[in-house]
Design an enzyme around this catalytic site. Structure first.
Site, PDB file in Angstrom:
ATOM      1  N   PRO A  43       0.824  -1.213   0.000  1.00 30.41           N
ATOM      2  CA  PRO A  43       0.000   0.000   0.000  1.00 30.41           C
ATOM      3  C   PRO A  43       0.859   1.264   0.000  1.00 30.41           C
ATOM      4  O   PRO A  43       1.874   1.339   0.703  1.00 30.41           O
ATOM      5  CB  PRO A  43      -0.808  -0.135   1.295  1.00 30.41           C
ATOM      6  CG  PRO A  43      -0.963  -1.618   1.462  1.00 30.41           C
ATOM      7  CD  PRO A  43       0.361  -2.190   0.999  1.00 30.41           C
ATOM      8  N   CYS A  44       0.445   2.243  -0.776  1.00 28.43           N
ATOM      9  CA  CYS A  44       1.320   3.380  -1.077  1.00 28.43           C
ATOM     10  C   CYS A  44       1.029   4.639  -0.260  1.00 28.43           C
ATOM     11  O   CYS A  44       1.732   5.636  -0.410  1.00 28.43           O
ATOM     12  CB  CYS A  44       1.199   3.731  -2.557  1.00 28.43           C
ATOM     13  SG  CYS A  44      -0.450   4.347  -3.023  1.00 28.43           S
ATOM     14  N   GLN A  45       0.003   4.601   0.603  1.00 24.77           N
ATOM     15  CA  GLN A  45      -0.441   5.846   1.236  1.00 24.77           C
ATOM     16  C   GLN A  45       0.696   6.622   1.912  1.00 24.77           C
ATOM     17  O   GLN A  45       0.733   7.846   1.856  1.00 24.77           O
ATOM     18  CB  GLN A  45      -1.525   5.553   2.282  1.00 24.77           C
ATOM     19  CG  GLN A  45      -2.844   5.114   1.687  1.00 24.77           C
ATOM     20  CD  GLN A  45      -2.952   3.613   1.598  1.00 24.77           C
ATOM     21  OE1 GLN A  45      -1.956   2.923   1.463  1.00 24.77           O
ATOM     22  NE2 GLN A  45      -4.171   3.086   1.692  1.00 24.77           N
ATOM     23  N   TRP A  46       1.601   5.920   2.558  1.00 25.22           N
ATOM     24  CA  TRP A  46       2.620   6.620   3.346  1.00 25.22           C
ATOM     25  C   TRP A  46       3.938   6.781   2.620  1.00 25.22           C
ATOM     26  O   TRP A  46       4.916   7.261   3.172  1.00 25.22           O
ATOM     27  CB  TRP A  46       2.821   5.905   4.689  1.00 25.22           C
ATOM     28  CG  TRP A  46       1.538   5.825   5.444  1.00 25.22           C
ATOM     29  CD1 TRP A  46       0.827   4.714   5.755  1.00 25.22           C
ATOM     30  CD2 TRP A  46       0.762   6.924   5.957  1.00 25.22           C
ATOM     31  NE1 TRP A  46      -0.337   5.033   6.422  1.00 25.22           N
ATOM     32  CE2 TRP A  46      -0.399   6.386   6.557  1.00 25.22           C
ATOM     33  CE3 TRP A  46       0.928   8.310   5.950  1.00 25.22           C
ATOM     34  CZ2 TRP A  46      -1.379   7.186   7.152  1.00 25.22           C
ATOM     35  CZ3 TRP A  46      -0.049   9.098   6.542  1.00 25.22           C
ATOM     36  CH2 TRP A  46      -1.184   8.526   7.127  1.00 25.22           C
ATOM     37  N   PHE A  47       3.976   6.381   1.339  1.00 24.77           N
ATOM     38  CA  PHE A  47       5.106   6.722   0.480  1.00 24.77           C
ATOM     39  C   PHE A  47       4.778   7.945  -0.368  1.00 24.77           C
ATOM     40  O   PHE A  47       5.650   8.721  -0.720  1.00 24.77           O
ATOM     41  CB  PHE A  47       5.428   5.559  -0.472  1.00 24.77           C
ATOM     42  CG  PHE A  47       6.003   4.357   0.221  1.00 24.77           C
ATOM     43  CD1 PHE A  47       7.068   4.472   1.083  1.00 24.77           C
ATOM     44  CD2 PHE A  47       5.482   3.097  -0.018  1.00 24.77           C
ATOM     45  CE1 PHE A  47       7.607   3.356   1.708  1.00 24.77           C
ATOM     46  CE2 PHE A  47       6.011   1.979   0.591  1.00 24.77           C
ATOM     47  CZ  PHE A  47       7.069   2.107   1.465  1.00 24.77           C
TER      48      PHE A  47
END
Length: 232
Positions: A43-47
């Site tokens: 999951p990419c939310q925090w990148f």
């Protein structure tokens, strides 16, 4: 390996022969002997530059390390990792974990009607058990635009009427110079959709074809059928 029921439904719709393995955290229980290719993306939310960029401190983003564990255990012939464009510090951590293989950035608008900048790490197994970078060439631009993918007939509920269009076109942020105007056949940039009524403005891509085109009309500069769709 997926746990979201809607993602599973979509995957099985497109590829009915998929075997669902469940939560990636349980990968050590998978009854697999060998794998040719492992591909995925945590999951990419925090990148993402659009997020808080907390990187691996978020447990979802930390699932990247599960990907690494699986690759090291099964030693597939190839692996492919995908994720969003991110800070160099985050990229370097991923590079280090993946035998210092560096990513290639590909903008999805080259092969679709939507702009999405993504990073891809591709490795090939070597005789010594490590991985070497597979050089990937950028695809040629196919010039697929919104008009190429929209349905000819859609429900009326998805189409704005002139009164709604006028209201949206007069919102204050249309004066923002950052919101660069686009002409027909331009490629559209990524558009954030988290701010209030902006989600309604997205429906302008369903512009009624019977509305006359007036040269210099500021609203028509924002969305036409021949433009690239923003990220939604």
């Amino acid at each position: 390996s997926e746990i979201d029921k809607y993602a599973i439904q979509a995957a099985l719709k497109n590829h009915p022969d998929i075997i669902e393995m469940g939560d990636v955290n349980d990968w050590q229980t998978w009854p697999l002997d060998w794998i040719d290719l492992i591909f995925g993306g945590s999951p990419c939310q925090w990148f993402s530059m659009a997020g808080k960029m907390l990187n691996f401190s978020d447990p979802r983003s930390a699932l990247f390390f599960k990907f690494v564990d699986i690759v090291k255990y099964y030693k597939p012939k190839y692996f492919l990792l995908e994720n969003v464009k991110m800070k160099k510090d985050f990229i370097n951590i991923i590079n280090e974990q993946l035998w210092w293989i560096t990513p290639i950035e590909i903008i999805s608008s080259l092969v679709s009607a939507q702009n999405r900048k993504r990073l891809y790490w591709v490795g090939k197994l070597q005789d010594d058990g490590t991985y070497a970078k597979v050089e990937i060439q950028l695809p040629e631009d196919k010039w697929i635009t919104l008009k190429d993918i929209l349905l000819e007939e859609v429900d009326e509920k998805y189409i704005l009427y002139q009164k709604q269009v006028d209201m949206i076109a007069n919102w204050w942020w249309f004066e923002d110079p950052i919101a660069t105007m686009k002409w027909p056949d331009d490629k559209m940039g990524t558009l954030t959709t988290h701010c209030g009524k902006m989600s309604n403005w997205i429906k302008l891509i369903r512009w009624r074809p019977e509305m006359p085109y007036e040269p210099g009309h500021r609203r028509l500069k924002y969305r036409t059928y021949t433009e690239k769709c923003p990220t939604l």
